[in-house]
Design a protein around this motif. Structure first.
Motif, PDB file in Angstrom:
ATOM      1  N   LEU A 146       1.704  -5.245   3.528  1.00 57.33           N
ATOM      2  CA  LEU A 146       0.693  -4.132   2.982  1.00 57.33           C
ATOM      3  C   LEU A 146       0.527  -4.390   1.334  1.00 57.33           C
ATOM      4  O   LEU A 146       1.358  -4.947   0.554  1.00 57.33           O
ATOM      5  CB  LEU A 146       1.299  -2.850   3.106  1.00 57.33           C
ATOM      6  CG  LEU A 146       1.446  -2.212   4.295  1.00 57.33           C
ATOM      7  CD1 LEU A 146       2.352  -0.855   4.625  1.00 57.33           C
ATOM      8  CD2 LEU A 146       0.061  -1.919   5.168  1.00 57.33           C
ATOM      9  N   TYR A 197       0.062  -3.961  -2.689  1.00 58.42           N
ATOM     10  CA  TYR A 197       0.742  -3.152  -4.017  1.00 58.42           C
ATOM     11  C   TYR A 197      -0.051  -3.358  -5.295  1.00 58.42           C
ATOM     12  O   TYR A 197       0.357  -2.893  -6.153  1.00 58.42           O
ATOM     13  CB  TYR A 197       2.181  -3.638  -3.901  1.00 58.42           C
ATOM     14  CG  TYR A 197       2.344  -4.973  -4.412  1.00 58.42           C
ATOM     15  CD1 TYR A 197       2.377  -5.307  -5.814  1.00 58.42           C
ATOM     16  CD2 TYR A 197       2.405  -6.203  -3.296  1.00 58.42           C
ATOM     17  CE1 TYR A 197       2.516  -6.755  -6.316  1.00 58.42           C
ATOM     18  CE2 TYR A 197       2.588  -7.337  -3.825  1.00 58.42           C
ATOM     19  CZ  TYR A 197       2.663  -7.594  -5.288  1.00 58.42           C
ATOM     20  OH  TYR A 197       2.691  -9.319  -5.624  1.00 58.42           O
ATOM     21  N   THR A 250      -7.239  -7.341  -2.897  1.00 61.33           N
ATOM     22  CA  THR A 250      -5.736  -6.715  -3.033  1.00 61.33           C
ATOM     23  C   THR A 250      -4.825  -7.955  -3.130  1.00 61.33           C
ATOM     24  O   THR A 250      -5.121  -8.989  -2.659  1.00 61.33           O
ATOM     25  CB  THR A 250      -5.446  -5.888  -1.589  1.00 61.33           C
ATOM     26  OG1 THR A 250      -5.778  -6.649  -0.410  1.00 61.33           O
ATOM     27  CG2 THR A 250      -6.375  -4.685  -1.796  1.00 61.33           C
ATOM     28  N   ALA A 259      -0.737  -9.083  -2.009  1.00 60.09           N
ATOM     29  CA  ALA A 259       0.333  -8.345  -1.225  1.00 60.09           C
ATOM     30  C   ALA A 259       1.332  -9.517  -0.995  1.00 60.09           C
ATOM     31  O   ALA A 259       1.042 -10.718  -1.205  1.00 60.09           O
ATOM     32  CB  ALA A 259      -0.596  -8.109   0.096  1.00 60.09           C
ATOM     33  N   ASN A 269       6.816  -3.979   4.811  1.00 61.33           N
ATOM     34  CA  ASN A 269       5.727  -2.941   5.235  1.00 61.33           C
ATOM     35  C   ASN A 269       6.670  -1.618   4.869  1.00 61.33           C
ATOM     36  O   ASN A 269       6.288  -0.608   4.261  1.00 61.33           O
ATOM     37  CB  ASN A 269       5.385  -2.979   6.405  1.00 61.33           C
ATOM     38  CG  ASN A 269       4.195  -4.028   6.303  1.00 61.33           C
ATOM     39  OD1 ASN A 269       3.628  -4.410   5.386  1.00 61.33           O
ATOM     40  ND2 ASN A 269       4.059  -4.776   7.420  1.00 61.33           N
ATOM     41  N   LYS A 320       5.938   1.216   1.972  1.00 62.77           N
ATOM     42  CA  LYS A 320       5.718   2.820   2.243  1.00 62.77           C
ATOM     43  C   LYS A 320       6.565   3.595   1.754  1.00 62.77           C
ATOM     44  O   LYS A 320       6.371   4.778   1.280  1.00 62.77           O
ATOM     45  CB  LYS A 320       5.545   3.158   3.742  1.00 62.77           C
ATOM     46  CG  LYS A 320       4.409   2.102   4.739  1.00 62.77           C
ATOM     47  CD  LYS A 320       4.756   2.301   6.126  1.00 62.77           C
ATOM     48  CE  LYS A 320       3.644   1.532   6.667  1.00 62.77           C
ATOM     49  NZ  LYS A 320       3.758   1.678   8.358  1.00 62.77           N
ATOM     50  N   GLY A 325       1.051   1.213   0.287  1.00 62.23           N
ATOM     51  CA  GLY A 325       0.014   0.100   1.005  1.00 62.23           C
ATOM     52  C   GLY A 325      -1.309   0.623   1.188  1.00 62.23           C
ATOM     53  O   GLY A 325      -2.115   0.107   1.818  1.00 62.23           O
ATOM     54  N   VAL A 326      -1.768   1.966   0.685  1.00 60.92           N
ATOM     55  CA  VAL A 326      -2.940   2.565   0.970  1.00 60.92           C
ATOM     56  C   VAL A 326      -4.022   2.305  -0.263  1.00 60.92           C
ATOM     57  O   VAL A 326      -3.770   2.727  -1.347  1.00 60.92           O
ATOM     58  CB  VAL A 326      -2.746   4.102   1.118  1.00 60.92           C
ATOM     59  CG1 VAL A 326      -3.839   4.588   1.478  1.00 60.92           C
ATOM     60  CG2 VAL A 326      -1.875   4.043   2.205  1.00 60.92           C
TER      61      VAL A 326
END
Length: 331
Positions: free
Chosen positions: A132, A134, A231, A233, A248, A252, A286-287
């Motif tokens: 994900l 960051y 992004t 990652a 991951n 989170k 991760g969003v």
């Protein structure tokens, strides 16, 4: 006899790493490439060290300070990853990588994880597995104040410095093939070339050139955002699922404490000051808040508004004749 065995192994593409007392530990090449099996999460825990690839010359994301210690936004995260997976932030072994070698370091199992400001692309995702994100990033262009580049058109007939294996190299090669690129393996080489006048401008992640310009008088970022918003990652070797899932889960869980905002405060704000809004860079959990999603929503709202207006107009158009007929009957 041992020399003959070693010669056979080398001739068949197998590199012997230990040859003592009849015990041979080997790392085999696959299809002529430099590949090796990545360590599993259990093997990393058993060893007690996680090997993470970072930059040594990309301040403030991965760099060696005046005391010889590696620092930066990526390094800060790497230490926390080691602490949560193995028990201590000292349980990390940092390996310095160059931009063009990041994929190879994973494929050859020289490192377990890459945290070297690695932008996610479809091409790279075919070779490594990305966790994900960051961080968010776009491209920027830095140049001397007395010949500031403020538009891509300003680069026509000039030399643009890029680092090999970066998204900047790919972007300009694909979209502006007529611009002359001066390519270097390392970031420090690229910045030295800009300082020496061997190129008219340098393009890489906007987050980095903005920081560099603030630390180098006489230079500014004339183009602050170019290309898509991408992004950053972590990456692991293709198929290393357990380690990928662990990273991951870590990303989170760190959202609960706003870890990457703390990372920003510790490593980036001292460089950027108040010139960069952390919300423009930091990704938690991760969003990513997609600008495209927002634009699509705006378009849908606008379409709904237009439809509502059309319905209203239709209703008004339908009612007016009825009122006219009623008036005529009354007359």
């Amino acid at each position: 006899m041992k020399k003959k065995i070693l010669a056979v192994l080398l001739a068949t593409g197998v590199v012997a790493t230990t040859l003592l007392g009849g015990s041979i530990l080997v790392s085999a090449a696959d299809d002529g490439g430099n590949t090796a099996q990545a360590r599993t999460l259990d093997e990393i825990k058993e060893d007690g060290k996680i090997k993470i690839g970072v930059f040594s010359d990309k301040n403030p994301f991965g760099y060696v300070d005046e005391n010889g210690d590696v620092q930066g936004y990526d390094v800060y995260f790497g230490k926390r990853l080691a602490k949560d997976l193995l028990g201590s932030e000292d349980d990390v072994e940092f390996t310095y990588v160059e931009a063009a070698s990041r994929v190879e370091y994973l494929q050859s199992a020289k490192v377990d994880v890459i945290l070297a400001n690695f932008t996610v692309t479809d091409e790279r995702a075919e070779k490594v597995d990305f966790a994900l994100p960051y961080m968010k990033v776009a491209l920027g262009v830095v140049s001397p104040d007395d010949a500031l580049i403020t538009d891509v058109k300003d680069l026509e007939g000039k030399k643009l410095i890029v680092v090999k294996g970066t998204t900047a190299e790919t972007y300009f090669t694909e979209n502006y093939p007529d611009i002359e690129l001066v390519k270097f393996d390392e970031y420090q080489e690229a910045y030295d070339a800009l300082l020496d006048g061997r190129g008219d401008a340098f393009s890489t992640d906007n987050t980095e050139v903005l920081a560099w310009a603030q630390q180098n008088e006489g230079f500014s970022v004339g183009i602050e955002s170019l290309g898509d918003i991408d992004t950053i990652a972590p990456a692991v070797q293709k198929g290393n699922t357990d380690l990928l899932n662990a990273i991951n889960d870590e990303i989170k869980s760190l959202a609960d404490e706003q870890f990457f905002h703390k990372d920003f405060e510790e490593t980036l704000k001292p460089v950027y000051g108040d010139n960069i809004d952390p919300e423009d860079l930091v990704v938690e959990g991760g969003v990513v808040d997609s600008e495209e999603t927002t634009e699509d929503a705006d378009k849908e709202d606008a379409a709904d508004t237009d439809e509502a207006s059309d319905d209203t107009k239709d209703a008004e158009t339908t009612e007016e004749p009825e009122e006219t007929e009623a008036a005529e009957d009354a007359e």
